[in-house]
Design a protein around this motif. Structure first.
Motif, PDB file in Angstrom:
ATOM      1  N   GLY A  25      -0.488 -15.037   9.170  1.00 43.29           N
ATOM      2  CA  GLY A  25       0.309 -15.032  10.390  1.00 43.29           C
ATOM      3  C   GLY A  25       0.638 -13.647  10.898  1.00 43.29           C
ATOM      4  O   GLY A  25       1.096 -13.500  12.034  1.00 43.29           O
ATOM      5  N   ASP A  26       0.394 -12.610  10.082  1.00 43.74           N
ATOM      6  CA  ASP A  26       0.674 -11.230  10.513  1.00 43.74           C
ATOM      7  C   ASP A  26      -0.395 -10.748  11.487  1.00 43.74           C
ATOM      8  O   ASP A  26      -1.586 -11.047  11.324  1.00 43.74           O
ATOM      9  CB  ASP A  26       0.708 -10.283   9.318  1.00 43.74           C
ATOM     10  CG  ASP A  26       1.985 -10.422   8.497  1.00 43.74           C
ATOM     11  OD1 ASP A  26       2.858 -11.193   8.909  1.00 43.74           O
ATOM     12  OD2 ASP A  26       2.087  -9.761   7.450  1.00 43.74           O
ATOM     13  N   LEU A  27       0.034  -9.991  12.480  1.00 42.65           N
ATOM     14  CA  LEU A  27      -0.900  -9.316  13.387  1.00 42.65           C
ATOM     15  C   LEU A  27      -1.167  -7.933  12.807  1.00 42.65           C
ATOM     16  O   LEU A  27      -0.242  -7.125  12.659  1.00 42.65           O
ATOM     17  CB  LEU A  27      -0.316  -9.204  14.787  1.00 42.65           C
ATOM     18  CG  LEU A  27      -1.162  -8.416  15.804  1.00 42.65           C
ATOM     19  CD1 LEU A  27      -2.487  -9.115  16.068  1.00 42.65           C
ATOM     20  CD2 LEU A  27      -0.398  -8.223  17.109  1.00 42.65           C
ATOM     21  N   ILE A  28      -2.408  -7.663  12.434  1.00 46.54           N
ATOM     22  CA  ILE A  28      -2.734  -6.397  11.789  1.00 46.54           C
ATOM     23  C   ILE A  28      -3.923  -5.734  12.472  1.00 46.54           C
ATOM     24  O   ILE A  28      -4.692  -6.379  13.187  1.00 46.54           O
ATOM     25  CB  ILE A  28      -3.053  -6.580  10.287  1.00 46.54           C
ATOM     26  CG1 ILE A  28      -4.384  -7.341  10.101  1.00 46.54           C
ATOM     27  CG2 ILE A  28      -1.917  -7.290   9.566  1.00 46.54           C
ATOM     28  CD1 ILE A  28      -4.901  -7.324   8.678  1.00 46.54           C
ATOM     29  N   GLU A  29      -4.048  -4.445  12.207  1.00 47.12           N
ATOM     30  CA  GLU A  29      -5.212  -3.678  12.636  1.00 47.12           C
ATOM     31  C   GLU A  29      -5.777  -2.997  11.399  1.00 47.12           C
ATOM     32  O   GLU A  29      -5.075  -2.239  10.726  1.00 47.12           O
ATOM     33  CB  GLU A  29      -4.818  -2.648  13.685  1.00 47.12           C
ATOM     34  CG  GLU A  29      -5.992  -1.866  14.262  1.00 47.12           C
ATOM     35  CD  GLU A  29      -5.576  -0.921  15.368  1.00 47.12           C
ATOM     36  OE1 GLU A  29      -6.403  -0.064  15.752  1.00 47.12           O
ATOM     37  OE2 GLU A  29      -4.421  -1.027  15.834  1.00 47.12           O
ATOM     38  N   ALA A  30      -7.038  -3.289  11.092  1.00 47.70           N
ATOM     39  CA  ALA A  30      -7.662  -2.732   9.895  1.00 47.70           C
ATOM     40  C   ALA A  30      -9.169  -2.720  10.068  1.00 47.70           C
ATOM     41  O   ALA A  30      -9.745  -3.621  10.684  1.00 47.70           O
ATOM     42  CB  ALA A  30      -7.288  -3.554   8.654  1.00 47.70           C
ATOM     43  N   THR A  68       3.599  -6.939  12.506  1.00 49.85           N
ATOM     44  CA  THR A  68       4.538  -8.050  12.374  1.00 49.85           C
ATOM     45  C   THR A  68       5.668  -7.761  11.391  1.00 49.85           C
ATOM     46  O   THR A  68       6.744  -8.344  11.506  1.00 49.85           O
ATOM     47  CB  THR A  68       3.777  -9.321  11.934  1.00 49.85           C
ATOM     48  OG1 THR A  68       2.697  -9.557  12.843  1.00 49.85           O
ATOM     49  CG2 THR A  68       4.676 -10.539  11.903  1.00 49.85           C
ATOM     50  N   THR A  69       5.440  -6.879  10.438  1.00 54.65           N
ATOM     51  CA  THR A  69       6.380  -6.673   9.336  1.00 54.65           C
ATOM     52  C   THR A  69       7.800  -6.389   9.798  1.00 54.65           C
ATOM     53  O   THR A  69       8.771  -6.967   9.305  1.00 54.65           O
ATOM     54  CB  THR A  69       5.907  -5.514   8.447  1.00 54.65           C
ATOM     55  OG1 THR A  69       4.568  -5.774   8.020  1.00 54.65           O
ATOM     56  CG2 THR A  69       6.801  -5.381   7.229  1.00 54.65           C
ATOM     57  N   GLU A  70       7.943  -5.501  10.781  1.00 52.97           N
ATOM     58  CA  GLU A  70       9.279  -5.100  11.224  1.00 52.97           C
ATOM     59  C   GLU A  70       9.931  -6.114  12.152  1.00 52.97           C
ATOM     60  O   GLU A  70      11.123  -6.025  12.433  1.00 52.97           O
ATOM     61  CB  GLU A  70       9.198  -3.743  11.941  1.00 52.97           C
ATOM     62  CG  GLU A  70       8.680  -2.608  11.070  1.00 52.97           C
ATOM     63  CD  GLU A  70       9.543  -2.383   9.852  1.00 52.97           C
ATOM     64  OE1 GLU A  70      10.784  -2.539   9.973  1.00 52.97           O
ATOM     65  OE2 GLU A  70       9.005  -2.079   8.776  1.00 52.97           O
TER      66      GLU A  70
END
Length: 271
Positions: free
Chosen positions: A123-128, A169-171
């Motif tokens: 569910g997190d939006l990430i860039e990698a 998304t973490t913060e």
């Protein structure tokens, strides 16, 4: 006599190997009980730590097979079977398999690290690895993302765990970075007021942290304003696109010019 000889030999074998066989059976029963107890305790620890179910299953199976192989080697050694060569064969086979699956083992190690330390979750939006998307599934060897255009992106866990990961998304909140340019004839204070009103009138823009509007650059043909609203992570694109559209409408309504490139054509008259 022949029968008696067979009986005597049977008694000799029973006397020689009977205690070893009984000992081996006892070791097998006790060892099996110990293995079950160890696996049960580990399962409780993993459940308490809230590790990923797929990681739990893999670790439990791996430990189970490892302990069973060790138990078999011990039992064979108790009976009197030479286990040195057997252990050497297992070690050589393990080395060969490890070298053949070097890349896969790197991905496996990366998957274990991701599941233990949890820098990302479903569910997190990430860039990698040059990709941007929402985490769909974290498997042992790969991680699946859903791209913004609904593409499925599969990233090997080895590369993912060893590279940079930006987790949006973490913060819980994100800042939307926008830049708008207006003509040099425009009043700076008026423009800032118009842009700020657009932000404060949007219900998805957070008031804490407060949005900001500042002159960021005196460009060749425009005064550029850095517009920085904050929003919840899930509202990012709504705020991004909504603010862009609302700013155009608000500047037009206020009579503030948005410059665009002009092309001047100079024709030289021939003598």
């Amino acid at each position: 006599m022949e029968l008696q000889e067979w009986i005597d030999k049977a008694f000799e074998l029973l006397i020689d190997f009977g205690p070893k066989v009984i000992g081996a059976i006892a070791i097998w029963i006790i060892g099996s009980w110990v293995i079950k107890a160890v696996l049960k305790s580990l399962r409780k620890v993993l459940n308490k730590k809230d590790y990923d179910p797929s990681l739990q299953k893999f670790l439990l199976n791996l430990l189970s097979w490892t302990l069973k192989i060790v138990l078999i080697v011990v039992v064979l050694g108790t009976v009197g079977v030479e286990t040195t060569s057997f252990a050497a064969i297992l070690a050589a086979a393990g080395l060969a398999v490890g070298m053949a699956l070097q890349g896969s083992l790197g991905n496996f190690a990366g998957g274990v690290l991701l599941m233990i330390f949890k820098p990302i979750k479903v569910g997190d939006l990430i860039e990698a690895q040059g990709e941007l998307g929402v985490v769909k599934e974290i498997e042992i060897f790969t991680t699946k993302l859903t791209g913004l255009s609904n593409r499925e992106i599969i990233i090997p866990n080895g590369a993912l765990s060893n590279g940079n990961i930006i987790n949006y998304t973490t913060e819980g909140t994100r800042r939307v970075d926008l830049t708008f340019g207006v003509g040099y004839d425009s009043d700076i204070k008026q423009t800032k007021d118009v842009l700020m009103k657009v932000l404060t009138s949007n219900p998805k823009v957070l008031q804490d942290p407060a949005p900001t509007v500042n002159v960021s650059e005196l460009a060749d043909s425009s005064i550029n304003f850095a517009v920085r609203p904050w929003c919840n992570a899930e509202d990012y694109w709504d705020v991004y696109f909504g603010t862009t559209e609302a700013v155009k409408e608000a500047l037009d309504a206020a009579g503030i010019e948005i410059p665009y490139p002009h092309q001047v054509e100079i024709q030289k008259k021939e003598a």
